[in-house]
Design an enzyme around this catalytic site. Sequence first.
Site, PDB file in Angstrom:
ATOM      1  N   ARG A  57      -2.138 -13.507  -1.222  1.00 35.95           N
ATOM      2  CA  ARG A  57      -3.395 -12.806  -1.526  1.00 35.95           C
ATOM      3  C   ARG A  57      -3.155 -11.298  -1.457  1.00 35.95           C
ATOM      4  O   ARG A  57      -3.325 -10.679  -0.413  1.00 35.95           O
ATOM      5  CB  ARG A  57      -4.499 -13.239  -0.570  1.00 35.95           C
ATOM      6  CG  ARG A  57      -4.801 -14.727  -0.681  1.00 35.95           C
ATOM      7  CD  ARG A  57      -6.187 -15.085  -0.201  1.00 35.95           C
ATOM      8  NE  ARG A  57      -6.449 -14.674   1.175  1.00 35.95           N
ATOM      9  CZ  ARG A  57      -7.627 -14.814   1.777  1.00 35.95           C
ATOM     10  NH1 ARG A  57      -8.636 -15.333   1.115  1.00 35.95           N
ATOM     11  NH2 ARG A  57      -7.787 -14.446   3.030  1.00 35.95           N
ATOM     12  N   ASP A  59      -3.334  -7.294  -1.658  1.00 35.09           N
ATOM     13  CA  ASP A  59      -4.374  -6.351  -1.263  1.00 35.09           C
ATOM     14  C   ASP A  59      -4.826  -5.494  -2.440  1.00 35.09           C
ATOM     15  O   ASP A  59      -4.207  -5.487  -3.508  1.00 35.09           O
ATOM     16  CB  ASP A  59      -3.865  -5.439  -0.147  1.00 35.09           C
ATOM     17  CG  ASP A  59      -3.554  -6.193   1.137  1.00 35.09           C
ATOM     18  OD1 ASP A  59      -4.160  -7.250   1.360  1.00 35.09           O
ATOM     19  OD2 ASP A  59      -2.695  -5.714   1.899  1.00 35.09           O
ATOM     20  N   ARG A 204       4.026  -2.698   3.514  1.00 35.80           N
ATOM     21  CA  ARG A 204       3.824  -1.251   3.405  1.00 35.80           C
ATOM     22  C   ARG A 204       4.110  -0.535   4.719  1.00 35.80           C
ATOM     23  O   ARG A 204       4.543   0.616   4.728  1.00 35.80           O
ATOM     24  CB  ARG A 204       2.408  -0.970   2.911  1.00 35.80           C
ATOM     25  CG  ARG A 204       2.216  -1.380   1.445  1.00 35.80           C
ATOM     26  CD  ARG A 204       0.849  -1.003   0.923  1.00 35.80           C
ATOM     27  NE  ARG A 204      -0.194  -1.879   1.438  1.00 35.80           N
ATOM     28  CZ  ARG A 204      -1.385  -1.455   1.829  1.00 35.80           C
ATOM     29  NH1 ARG A 204      -1.681  -0.166   1.802  1.00 35.80           N
ATOM     30  NH2 ARG A 204      -2.290  -2.316   2.257  1.00 35.80           N
TER      31      ARG A 204
END
Length: 275
Positions: A57, A59, A204
């Site tokens: 999923r 972002d 990230r």
Amino acid sequence: MIADDELVRLRMDLAYDGTPFAGWARQPGQRTVQGDVEDALMRVARLPAVRLTVAGRTDSGVHALGQVAHVDLPAGTPLGGLARRLNGVLDRAVRVKGLAPAPEGFDARFSALSRRYVYRITDAPHGADPLRRFDTLATPRPLDAAAMAEAALLLLGEHDFAAFCRRRAGATTVRTLLRLDVSRVEGVVLADVEADAFCHSMVRALVGALVAVGEGRRRPEWAAGVLGRAVRDSGVTVLPAHGLTLVEVRYPPDAQLAARAQVTRAVRVPTTSSG
């Protein structure tokens, strides 16, 4: 209610530019990839409702070249040309690259062995090339890719990645990091990251820690120290979403799909997310 034996499961392979979307998952009042694809599927297949299950999923703002989903449709649904018809009504930011009956036991999320992402960063003085500005982060400071690669090696393996994740109630932060390769290709630093699954903001944050090393603000062993403390560190910057792309989801051979899904369900709660 339609019985399970009256449904056919399809595997859907997707690519999308995440720029205009508030992520994959359907949200009230937001444009999402799931929302766009489900709405298109209901329209072309003339169904009152459909529900996609996705491998990762992503972002808000994250892109995909190799996203995988599955959907269960009534067995009588015409499948001929369905991918072509979906692409005909979808915005060009989303493409259905493949759509076919799934092998027995296939679950897009739970059958997956790993997800692989690439984060792109340029330290060129002129910034990102215009045609890559939506999927490449531009940084004004020169990056030492070799130092970043040295730091990355110390993070591989199974660990509690709580230091690099946004915690969610009831969700584990233990992951197996299979690959974290850093290289420089034509002025772009590429971080190639693969794990069995990722928790929220993990990719990230990991690459943000490597950037701190690449800029010379931290030594290569610092990132491993942050990992070992298992708490968020103010020195770790979660990089912007637009530099991140899901490039591949790996699955076992067809005969092992159901067994893999059973094992994953036993250890993985509640979501698999990128970031």
